[in-house]
Design an enzyme around this catalytic site. Structure first.
Site, PDB file in Angstrom:
ATOM      1  N   LYS A 138     -20.370 -21.968  26.880  1.00  0.00           N
ATOM      2  CA  LYS A 138     -21.340 -21.226  27.408  1.00  0.00           C
ATOM      3  C   LYS A 138     -22.263 -20.275  26.163  1.00  0.00           C
ATOM      4  O   LYS A 138     -22.875 -20.999  25.506  1.00  0.00           O
ATOM      5  CB  LYS A 138     -20.834 -20.397  28.718  1.00  0.00           C
ATOM      6  CG  LYS A 138     -20.830 -20.961  29.798  1.00  0.00           C
ATOM      7  CD  LYS A 138     -19.547 -21.529  29.957  1.00  0.00           C
ATOM      8  CE  LYS A 138     -18.821 -22.106  31.392  1.00  0.00           C
ATOM      9  NZ  LYS A 138     -17.743 -22.597  31.421  1.00  0.00           N
TER      10      LYS A 138
ATOM     11  N   PHE B 190     -13.674 -16.976  38.832  1.00  0.00           N
ATOM     12  CA  PHE B 190     -14.176 -18.256  38.817  1.00  0.00           C
ATOM     13  C   PHE B 190     -13.307 -19.385  39.318  1.00  0.00           C
ATOM     14  O   PHE B 190     -11.851 -18.954  39.227  1.00  0.00           O
ATOM     15  CB  PHE B 190     -14.505 -18.547  37.253  1.00  0.00           C
ATOM     16  CG  PHE B 190     -15.122 -20.110  37.459  1.00  0.00           C
ATOM     17  CD1 PHE B 190     -16.571 -20.344  37.927  1.00  0.00           C
ATOM     18  CD2 PHE B 190     -14.504 -20.986  36.687  1.00  0.00           C
ATOM     19  CE1 PHE B 190     -16.876 -21.605  37.740  1.00  0.00           C
ATOM     20  CE2 PHE B 190     -14.870 -22.421  36.412  1.00  0.00           C
ATOM     21  CZ  PHE B 190     -16.059 -22.616  37.282  1.00  0.00           C
ATOM     22  N   ASP B 191     -13.480 -20.501  39.921  1.00  0.00           N
ATOM     23  CA  ASP B 191     -12.567 -21.511  40.276  1.00  0.00           C
ATOM     24  C   ASP B 191     -11.476 -21.713  39.324  1.00  0.00           C
ATOM     25  O   ASP B 191     -10.216 -21.669  39.753  1.00  0.00           O
ATOM     26  CB  ASP B 191     -13.103 -22.837  40.566  1.00  0.00           C
ATOM     27  CG  ASP B 191     -14.550 -22.646  41.326  1.00  0.00           C
ATOM     28  OD1 ASP B 191     -15.164 -21.786  40.826  1.00  0.00           O
ATOM     29  OD2 ASP B 191     -14.656 -23.440  42.204  1.00  0.00           O
TER      30      ASP B 191
ATOM     31  N   HIS C 140     -14.365 -30.905  45.812  1.00  0.00           N
ATOM     32  CA  HIS C 140     -15.788 -31.137  45.519  1.00  0.00           C
ATOM     33  C   HIS C 140     -15.894 -32.050  44.439  1.00  0.00           C
ATOM     34  O   HIS C 140     -16.765 -32.839  44.299  1.00  0.00           O
ATOM     35  CB  HIS C 140     -16.452 -29.738  45.151  1.00  0.00           C
ATOM     36  CG  HIS C 140     -15.642 -28.884  44.062  1.00  0.00           C
ATOM     37  ND1 HIS C 140     -14.375 -28.409  44.479  1.00  0.00           N
ATOM     38  CD2 HIS C 140     -16.024 -28.579  42.821  1.00  0.00           C
ATOM     39  CE1 HIS C 140     -14.056 -27.587  43.413  1.00  0.00           C
ATOM     40  NE2 HIS C 140     -14.863 -27.765  42.398  1.00  0.00           N
TER      41      HIS C 140
HETATM   42  C1  P71 Z   1     -19.549 -24.050  35.180  1.00  0.00           C
HETATM   43  C2  P71 Z   1     -18.156 -23.898  34.688  1.00  0.00           C
HETATM   44  C3  P71 Z   1     -17.474 -25.262  34.247  1.00  0.00           C
HETATM   45  C4  P71 Z   1     -17.690 -26.225  35.587  1.00  0.00           C
HETATM   46  C5  P71 Z   1     -17.224 -25.910  36.690  1.00  0.00           C
HETATM   47  C6  P71 Z   1     -17.160 -26.681  37.877  1.00  0.00           C
HETATM   48  C7  P71 Z   1     -18.034 -28.002  37.499  1.00  0.00           C
HETATM   49  C8  P71 Z   1     -18.438 -28.381  36.321  1.00  0.00           C
HETATM   50  C9  P71 Z   1     -18.236 -27.437  35.354  1.00  0.00           C
HETATM   51  C10 P71 Z   1     -16.431 -22.640  33.665  1.00  0.00           C
HETATM   52  C11 P71 Z   1     -15.767 -21.340  33.624  1.00  0.00           C
HETATM   53  C12 P71 Z   1     -16.659 -20.008  34.055  1.00  0.00           C
HETATM   54  C13 P71 Z   1     -15.948 -18.910  34.109  1.00  0.00           C
HETATM   55  C14 P71 Z   1     -16.909 -17.588  34.287  1.00  0.00           C
HETATM   56  C15 P71 Z   1     -14.041 -19.693  33.239  1.00  0.00           C
HETATM   57  C16 P71 Z   1     -14.565 -20.918  33.047  1.00  0.00           C
HETATM   58  C17 P71 Z   1     -13.532 -22.114  32.682  1.00  0.00           C
HETATM   59  N1  P71 Z   1     -17.545 -22.595  34.369  1.00  0.00           N
HETATM   60  N2  P71 Z   1     -14.692 -18.472  33.476  1.00  0.00           N
HETATM   61  O1  P71 Z   1     -19.774 -22.632  35.568  1.00  0.00           O
HETATM   62  O2  P71 Z   1     -17.689 -20.388  34.698  1.00  0.00           O
HETATM   63  O3  P71 Z   1     -14.204 -22.431  31.262  1.00  0.00           O
HETATM   64  O4  P71 Z   1     -14.770 -24.913  31.864  1.00  0.00           O
HETATM   65  O5  P71 Z   1     -14.512 -23.935  29.442  1.00  0.00           O
HETATM   66  O6  P71 Z   1     -12.575 -24.575  31.103  1.00  0.00           O
HETATM   67  O7  P71 Z   1     -20.101 -25.093  35.363  1.00  0.00           O
HETATM   68  P1  P71 Z   1     -13.942 -24.180  30.974  1.00  0.00           P
END
Ligand code: P71
Length: 462
Positions: A260, A126-127, A452
């Site tokens: 999540k 993930f980013d 982005h």
């Molecule tokens: C998602 C996000 C968070 C996000 C990203 C971009 C824009 C808006 C919101 C976060 C993740 C994730 C995985 C697999 C770690 C994180 C970081 N995802 N691993 O999908 O999907 O966690 O956001 O709690 O710091 O929208 P965090």
């Protein structure tokens, strides 16, 4: 009665009004936001599918639990409650809370980077994970199966590691240069696609052979367990928690954005199976970034809500509805011919916009174009996961080539109804039917990193 989709397994007893805007208003609002949906105010969004992270609704049990939060700086009752739940779920010996997923990444990932020139390998990072791997001085390599990028191919576990490639990578880079293997379950970036138990087990076997630690990125681990139960032979009759425990048995560390599958608005987890030294290193590292190891950026109320939310997310009736609701939206889009990642993933529907708008080249961001079009059409906010998000190669400054130009419609947990999904489907289908009118975008300002989030754009008129 055999129901195709199950209805909401809850009654709604507190509501937040949402407001529809007019098309004229939305044209102005989007223009003022520099045509970047991240810059819209949420009150100007009718149905907000930007992310499923921290946007879910808590249950009455969670709100009730918050009342007994113990706000002690060190050793609070709420910490021990959460600790016992995390240990029970993972079967691991050590636990530490953090404020969210990237907090876990910031504290943990540098611990395994012991020298220059090391790599983390993941199905797809993930980013934020990739960013923290790089900040820790290592490089991130993705190693997902090729089938993942063929959106029409019906494969039950498109998040799986390519095992042959994994072993090849380890031999090529040298096992002493691999900091760890990160198993992202479910695999967010290419469609919320699950990883099979057999694949997790095989990755662990390879890792053991080379003495490399394995790490679960468990943001959506409960949804992954549900897919295993639904699709993998031998797991049909297993309880979700037992599937989760087996998932955890194939890793040494469990990192989680609890925003999540923790069903909370803020929270994160670091859990370590049995490596006391690694745990002690994290205990030291967590203090300057997150806080004392028994609160890690959370207050007692947050930890209480998370202790309850973690167990609720393992409830099969909850999970069935969750997955069904996402599938309901995806099925509607697919039936209308909209190109989507298939099978439909756990937390979101991903629309493939290269195919939807082949007249818009990647440098003009076709998925941003579709995202903006559905906002203009119906006030729905989605997010671009394509060339814009991938960014530029730091050396050549060229846009990194992107296999799929995706628009992600992420569904917050327990927030919207099936009727909301109908509205979303109608809007996306309308845009699809008028796809020839879609226009590309160009930068009016391009921010240097993570572009982005904050760049601004204008439509290309011709
Ligand atoms: C998602 C996000 C968070 C996000 C990203 C971009 C824009 C808006 C919101 C976060 C993740 C994730 C995985 C697999 C770690 C994180 C970081 N995802 N691993 O999908 O999907 O966690 O956001 O709690 O710091 O929208 P965090």
């Amino acid at each position: 009665m055999n129901k195709k989709y199950i209805a909401e397994p809850y009654r709604i007893k507190m509501v937040e009004p949402i407001r529809e805007t007019t098309r004229k208003e939305r044209e102005m609002l989007l223009k003022n936001a520099g045509y970047n949906p991240f810059s819209l105010r949420s009150e100007d969004v009718y149905i907000d599918l930007l992310t499923d992270s921290g946007t879910g609704a808590m249950s009455q049990e969670q709100w009730g639990a918050m009342m007994v939060g113990d706000e002690a700086y060190a050793g609070s009752r709420s910490f021990f409650k959460l600790e016992s739940v995390v240990k029970n779920i993972t079967g691991y010996q050590y636990f530490m809370p953090v404020h969210q997923g990237r907090g876990a990444e910031q504290v943990f990932l540098p611990q395994l980077v012991t020298k220059k020139g090391m790599f983390y390998i993941s199905n797809i990072h993930f980013d934020t994970t990739r960013a923290h791997v790089e900040l820790a001085g290592a490089r991130a390599i993705d190693c997902v199966i090729e089938e993942c990028f063929n959106i029409d191919l019906d494969h039950p576990f498109k998040g799986n590691f390519d095992l042959v490639h994994l072993e090849k990578l380890i031999l090529e880079k040298g096992k002493e240069n691999i900091a760890g293997i990160i198993m992202t379950i479910t695999n967010n970036s290419a469609g919320g696609q699950p990883v099979s138990m057999a694949n997790l087990k095989a990755v662990k076997e390879i890792a053991n052979k080379f003495n490399i630690p394995t790490i679960i990125d468990g943001a959506r681990y409960a949804e992954n367990a549900f897919f295993i139960k639904e699709r993998e032979k031998g797991y049909e009759n297993k309880a979700i928690i037992d599937i989760v425990r087996e998932e955890c048995s194939y890793a040494d560390v469990f990192l989680m954005s609890a925003k999540k599958d923790g069903l909370v608005n803020m929270g994160g987890i670091i859990a370590i199976k049995d490596n006391e030294q690694l745990y002690n290193q994290c205990r030291v590292a967590v203090i300057p970034y997150e806080g004392f190891p028994t609160y890690g950026g959370l207050n007692g109320r947050d930890m209480e809500a998370l202790a309850v939310g973690l167990m609720e997310a393992l409830d099969e009736t909850y999970l069935r509805h969750r997955i069904d609701q996402v599938r309901y939206l995806g099925d509607k889009l697919k039936a209308a011919g909209v190109p989507i990642q298939y099978p439909i993933g756990g937390h979101a529907v991903f629309v493939e916009c290269k195919r939807m708008a082949p007249h818009i080249p990647s440098e003009q961001f076709p998925a941003l174009s579709v995202t903006n079009a559905i906002y203009l059409e119906a006030g729905i906010r989605a997010v671009e996961i394509g060339t814009l998000l991938l960014g530029r190669d730091p050396d050549t400054h060229e846009n990194i080539p992107c296999v799929l130009e995706l628009m992600r419609l992420a569904i917050p947990r327990r927030v919207y109804t099936y009727r909301h999904m109908d509205v979303v489907a109608d809007a996306v289908i309308h845009v699809y039917q008028h796809r020839n009118e879609l226009k590309g975008y160009e930068f009016t300002y391009e921010s240097p990193i993570l572009r982005h989030f904050t760049s601004t754009f204008q439509p290309i008129e011709n």
